[in-house]
Write an enzyme that holds these catalytic residues in place. Sequence first.
Site, short mmCIF file in Angstrom:
data_model
loop_
_atom_site.label_atom_id
_atom_site.label_comp_id
_atom_site.label_asym_id
_atom_site.label_seq_id
_atom_site.Cartn_x
_atom_site.Cartn_y
_atom_site.Cartn_z
N SER A 110 4.05 35.44 28.61
CA SER A 110 3.90 35.30 27.16
C SER A 110 5.06 36.00 26.45
O SER A 110 6.22 35.69 26.71
CB SER A 110 2.54 35.85 26.72
OG SER A 110 2.26 35.53 25.37
N GLU A 206 6.05 27.07 29.59
CA GLU A 206 4.62 26.96 29.27
C GLU A 206 4.37 27.66 27.95
O GLU A 206 5.24 28.38 27.45
CB GLU A 206 3.76 27.55 30.40
CG GLU A 206 3.98 29.03 30.69
CD GLU A 206 3.14 29.96 29.82
OE1 GLU A 206 2.01 29.61 29.47
OE2 GLU A 206 3.62 31.06 29.49
N HIS A 274 -0.40 31.07 30.21
CA HIS A 274 -1.56 30.91 29.34
C HIS A 274 -2.50 29.87 29.95
O HIS A 274 -2.40 28.67 29.69
CB HIS A 274 -1.12 30.47 27.95
CG HIS A 274 -0.26 31.49 27.26
ND1 HIS A 274 1.12 31.42 27.29
CD2 HIS A 274 -0.58 32.59 26.53
CE1 HIS A 274 1.61 32.45 26.60
NE2 HIS A 274 0.62 33.16 26.14
#
Length: 305
Positions: A110, A206, A274
Amino acid sequence: MILPKALKPGARLAIVSPASAAKVELVEAGMARLRGMGYEPVLMPHALARGPLYYAGPVSERVADLHTAFADTSIDGIVCTRGGWGSAELLPYLDAELIKANPKVFVGYSDHTSLHIWMRKFAGLVTFHGPMVAADFSRADGADVASWNAAICGGGAWSVGTAEGLRVLKPGVAEGVFDGGCLSIFVESLGTPYTPEASNGILFLEDIGTKPYQWDRQLLHLRYAGQLDRVKGIVLGDMTQCVPAEEQDLLERAILHALWDFAGPVGIGLRSGHVGAGNLTLPLGVESRLDLSAEARLDFFGAVS
């Protein structure tokens, strides 16, 4: 690239919060899971700090925890508690020489894509896009232990494929260094001193809550910035955290539209970052081979020494 040492049973893992503040109960649950896996988690002094705003304390404290974790010879690896926002604030203050002199396993995803990019660009360190303490290890099904062990505890070749969600969006075979991370953080780094070196291998992307037109827009941004010029193959993550099932087809068509002139293979669905469950650990900065000619398969050729 510098390979960190493999984690052994009983390894001491520094727990850090370079970005947003984490919930104490989730950190404690995640640390308990790590203990159950045979590790000794070590909570860094400011890992549970809160403020200002949504940060896990001021920049100076977050930098201090990272530097201390790398410098401490009793620490074998470093695992982030959660993402959120804030890692990019640390970049001007990180000590590349300190990190190069003390290479260790570093795990997060992230917002920590900015740290992965920095560590590869300025310290030449192989890092790991994988489960975090509060976000994943706190849940019984949050982390994929098999890929964790293969990536961080082993030393040889290993692979992921259809069982881990990977499927073919565009067929083909490609080889090269595996790199990437969270799409939005990757794109936001462009035009800064921390822009990633353009990949000449397999690019992994992603994200979460990213709609079809946003994937389309950001992939176009990467194209215009020259980030896809030398990429051999692309692997996209599990999209269930981006759009509901009824929008998956639209999302895939938007991606193919954005990549209309990309010559290499494109895979989608790899369960890392995620995801709802079973978060995979993927090494960044190592040689890999993407085979989407038949059954989808991604091979890695060692990430630790």
